[in-house]
Design an enzyme around this catalytic site. Structure first.
Site, PDB file in Angstrom:
ATOM      1  N   ARG A 168     -11.083  11.297 -36.872  1.00  0.00           N
ATOM      2  CA  ARG A 168     -11.101  10.368 -35.878  1.00  0.00           C
ATOM      3  C   ARG A 168     -12.229  10.411 -34.709  1.00  0.00           C
ATOM      4  O   ARG A 168     -12.355  11.789 -34.445  1.00  0.00           O
ATOM      5  CB  ARG A 168      -9.852  10.273 -35.018  1.00  0.00           C
ATOM      6  CG  ARG A 168      -9.659   9.307 -33.981  1.00  0.00           C
ATOM      7  CD  ARG A 168      -8.566   8.772 -33.381  1.00  0.00           C
ATOM      8  NE  ARG A 168      -7.842  10.023 -32.893  1.00  0.00           N
ATOM      9  CZ  ARG A 168      -6.591  10.002 -32.524  1.00  0.00           C
ATOM     10  NH1 ARG A 168      -5.730   8.692 -32.448  1.00  0.00           N
ATOM     11  NH2 ARG A 168      -5.621  11.044 -32.454  1.00  0.00           N
ATOM     12  N   ARG A 177     -11.264  13.671 -29.658  1.00  0.00           N
ATOM     13  CA  ARG A 177     -10.472  13.907 -28.590  1.00  0.00           C
ATOM     14  C   ARG A 177     -10.002  15.391 -28.791  1.00  0.00           C
ATOM     15  O   ARG A 177     -10.134  16.066 -29.841  1.00  0.00           O
ATOM     16  CB  ARG A 177      -9.087  13.163 -29.112  1.00  0.00           C
ATOM     17  CG  ARG A 177      -8.980  12.083 -28.305  1.00  0.00           C
ATOM     18  CD  ARG A 177      -7.857  11.007 -28.777  1.00  0.00           C
ATOM     19  NE  ARG A 177      -6.361  11.523 -28.771  1.00  0.00           N
ATOM     20  CZ  ARG A 177      -5.278  11.037 -29.237  1.00  0.00           C
ATOM     21  NH1 ARG A 177      -5.405   9.808 -29.159  1.00  0.00           N
ATOM     22  NH2 ARG A 177      -4.378  11.598 -29.392  1.00  0.00           N
TER      23      ARG A 177
HETATM   24  P1  AP5 Z   1      -5.315   5.538 -34.574  1.00  0.00           P
HETATM   25  O1  AP5 Z   1      -5.255   4.054 -34.556  1.00  0.00           O
HETATM   26  O2  AP5 Z   1      -6.123   6.157 -33.492  1.00  0.00           O
HETATM   27  O3  AP5 Z   1      -3.721   6.264 -34.724  1.00  0.00           O
HETATM   28  P2  AP5 Z   1      -2.620   6.441 -33.583  1.00  0.00           P
HETATM   29  O4  AP5 Z   1      -1.340   6.297 -34.125  1.00  0.00           O
HETATM   30  O5  AP5 Z   1      -2.753   5.631 -32.216  1.00  0.00           O
HETATM   31  O6  AP5 Z   1      -2.652   8.086 -33.216  1.00  0.00           O
HETATM   32  P3  AP5 Z   1      -2.800   8.807 -31.982  1.00  0.00           P
HETATM   33  O7  AP5 Z   1      -3.485  10.159 -32.424  1.00  0.00           O
HETATM   34  O8  AP5 Z   1      -3.500   8.228 -30.766  1.00  0.00           O
HETATM   35  O9  AP5 Z   1      -1.366   8.920 -31.624  1.00  0.00           O
HETATM   36  P4  AP5 Z   1      -0.508   9.917 -30.753  1.00  0.00           P
HETATM   37  O10 AP5 Z   1       0.800   9.346 -30.652  1.00  0.00           O
HETATM   38  O11 AP5 Z   1      -0.463  11.271 -31.336  1.00  0.00           O
HETATM   39  O12 AP5 Z   1      -1.549  10.032 -29.552  1.00  0.00           O
HETATM   40  P5  AP5 Z   1      -1.393   9.602 -28.185  1.00  0.00           P
HETATM   41  O13 AP5 Z   1      -2.657   9.158 -27.572  1.00  0.00           O
HETATM   42  O14 AP5 Z   1      -0.265   8.575 -27.757  1.00  0.00           O
HETATM   43  O15 AP5 Z   1      -5.808   5.971 -35.954  1.00  0.00           O
HETATM   44  C1  AP5 Z   1      -5.957   7.488 -36.216  1.00  0.00           C
HETATM   45  C2  AP5 Z   1      -7.337   7.608 -36.902  1.00  0.00           C
HETATM   46  O16 AP5 Z   1      -7.118   6.879 -38.551  1.00  0.00           O
HETATM   47  C3  AP5 Z   1      -8.412   6.605 -36.678  1.00  0.00           C
HETATM   48  O17 AP5 Z   1      -9.757   7.514 -36.720  1.00  0.00           O
HETATM   49  C4  AP5 Z   1      -8.548   5.531 -37.436  1.00  0.00           C
HETATM   50  O18 AP5 Z   1      -9.672   4.930 -37.622  1.00  0.00           O
HETATM   51  C5  AP5 Z   1      -7.955   5.790 -38.778  1.00  0.00           C
HETATM   52  N1  AP5 Z   1      -7.112   4.797 -39.213  1.00  0.00           N
HETATM   53  C6  AP5 Z   1      -6.118   3.860 -38.461  1.00  0.00           C
HETATM   54  N2  AP5 Z   1      -5.535   3.294 -39.315  1.00  0.00           N
HETATM   55  C7  AP5 Z   1      -5.916   3.431 -40.594  1.00  0.00           C
HETATM   56  C8  AP5 Z   1      -5.492   3.010 -42.020  1.00  0.00           C
HETATM   57  N3  AP5 Z   1      -4.852   2.063 -42.231  1.00  0.00           N
HETATM   58  N4  AP5 Z   1      -6.382   3.699 -43.084  1.00  0.00           N
HETATM   59  C9  AP5 Z   1      -7.075   4.939 -42.783  1.00  0.00           C
HETATM   60  N5  AP5 Z   1      -7.554   5.206 -41.700  1.00  0.00           N
HETATM   61  C10 AP5 Z   1      -6.983   4.573 -40.629  1.00  0.00           C
HETATM   62  O19 AP5 Z   1      -0.730  10.689 -27.390  1.00  0.00           O
HETATM   63  C11 AP5 Z   1      -1.798  11.850 -27.134  1.00  0.00           C
HETATM   64  C12 AP5 Z   1      -0.864  12.992 -26.241  1.00  0.00           C
HETATM   65  O20 AP5 Z   1      -0.618  12.630 -25.016  1.00  0.00           O
HETATM   66  C13 AP5 Z   1       0.625  13.364 -26.973  1.00  0.00           C
HETATM   67  O21 AP5 Z   1       0.162  14.693 -27.946  1.00  0.00           O
HETATM   68  C14 AP5 Z   1       1.195  13.939 -25.645  1.00  0.00           C
HETATM   69  O22 AP5 Z   1       0.785  15.407 -25.348  1.00  0.00           O
HETATM   70  C15 AP5 Z   1       0.704  12.908 -24.772  1.00  0.00           C
HETATM   71  N6  AP5 Z   1       1.738  11.682 -24.729  1.00  0.00           N
HETATM   72  C16 AP5 Z   1       1.335  10.521 -24.503  1.00  0.00           C
HETATM   73  N7  AP5 Z   1       2.543   9.748 -24.735  1.00  0.00           N
HETATM   74  C17 AP5 Z   1       3.528  10.557 -24.138  1.00  0.00           C
HETATM   75  C18 AP5 Z   1       4.890  10.276 -24.017  1.00  0.00           C
HETATM   76  N8  AP5 Z   1       5.265   9.039 -24.120  1.00  0.00           N
HETATM   77  N9  AP5 Z   1       5.587  11.280 -23.758  1.00  0.00           N
HETATM   78  C19 AP5 Z   1       5.173  12.708 -23.488  1.00  0.00           C
HETATM   79  N10 AP5 Z   1       3.707  12.861 -23.821  1.00  0.00           N
HETATM   80  C20 AP5 Z   1       3.029  11.878 -23.998  1.00  0.00           C
END
Ligand code: AP5
Length: 213
Positions: A127, A155
């Protein structure tokens, strides 16, 4: 429409939310994006969050709950919202229910994007995002165009090590939230494997289908 997108890291929640918000004309509220903005701004909340995020750990509930409950109380959420990445624990789900109950509204749908673990590492480590527009790319599946390629960033938590930690947190802390919504009849499961356009079609169909409640 008040909805939640849930699923493992890299399932495509951010990618699909960007596609869906225009259709529903509701704000996309990503807890991860909000936390990253706080880290970048160097706020107290951001300093706390940074330590956990870098390691792939969850940020403590008390920090995240306050941030999200305040956000969904904003005027632009009056017609609904799309939560991405929240709730991620049972206390977060309970806090959201309590806030919605106080506001006299309810959730319409919780969409679970399902992707097997073996596909996640590739998606996460490939990503990249455009810091100017926020557009999400993937080196293999959605390469940035040449005029953007020079400025895309990775990231801090998209390393193999942090990805493994995030996936294990997902199974331990977040997956148990799924049956909570399933029991209420508002869960819709969507297969997240395949091209993003195909997944979007499935998501749109799932959201149009009558709920099980
Ligand atoms: P993308 O769309 O970016 O995936 P995503 O599901 O949004 O993945 P994230 O890594 O952002 O989710 P996450 O839940 O781990 O992170 P978050 O930011 O919430 O797609 C990923 C990649 O795949 C991209 O390159 C895309 O182009 C590709 N792709 C998409 N669809 C595809 C397909 N169909 N086929 C092929 N490729 C595809 O959280 C980050 C951190 O923040 C956490 O670890 C935690 O520390 C903290 N945090 C956030 N929310 C909380 C909470 N509620 N409580 C506690 N800590 C939290």
């Amino acid at each position: 429409m008040r909805m939640i997108l849930i699923g493992p890291p890299g399932a495509g929640k951010g990618t699909q939310a960007a596609n869906l918000v225009d259709t529903y004309e509701i704000p996309h509220i990503s807890s991860g994006d909000m936390l990253r903005a706080a880290v970048k701004a160097g706020t107290e909340l951001g300093k706390v969050a940074d330590r956990y995020m870098k390691a792939g750990d969850l940020v403590p509930d008390d920090v995240v709950i306050g941030m999200i409950i305040e956000r969904i109380g904003a005027d632009d959420c009056a017609r609904g919202f799309m939560l991405d990445g929240f709730p991620r624990t049972q206390p977060q789900a309970a806090a959201l229910d309590e806030a919605l109950k106080k506001a006299g509204v309810d959730l319409d749908a919780v969409v679970l994007i399902e992707v097997p673990d073996e596909l996640i590492l590739d998606r996460i480590t490939g990503r990249r995002s455009d810091p100017e527009t926020g557009t999400i790319y993937h080196l293999k599946f959605k390469p940035p165009p040449p005029e953007v390629a020079g400025r895309v960033v990775q990231r801090k938590d998209d390393t193999a090590e942090a990805c493994t930690a995030r996936l294990s947190k997902y199974h331990r802390e977040t997956a148990p939230v799924v049956p909570y919504y399933e029991a209420r009849g508002i869960l819709r499961r969507v297969d997240g494997v395949g091209a993003p356009d195909e997944v979007l079609l499935r998501l749109t169909a799932a959201l149009k289908a009558p709920s099980a409640s």
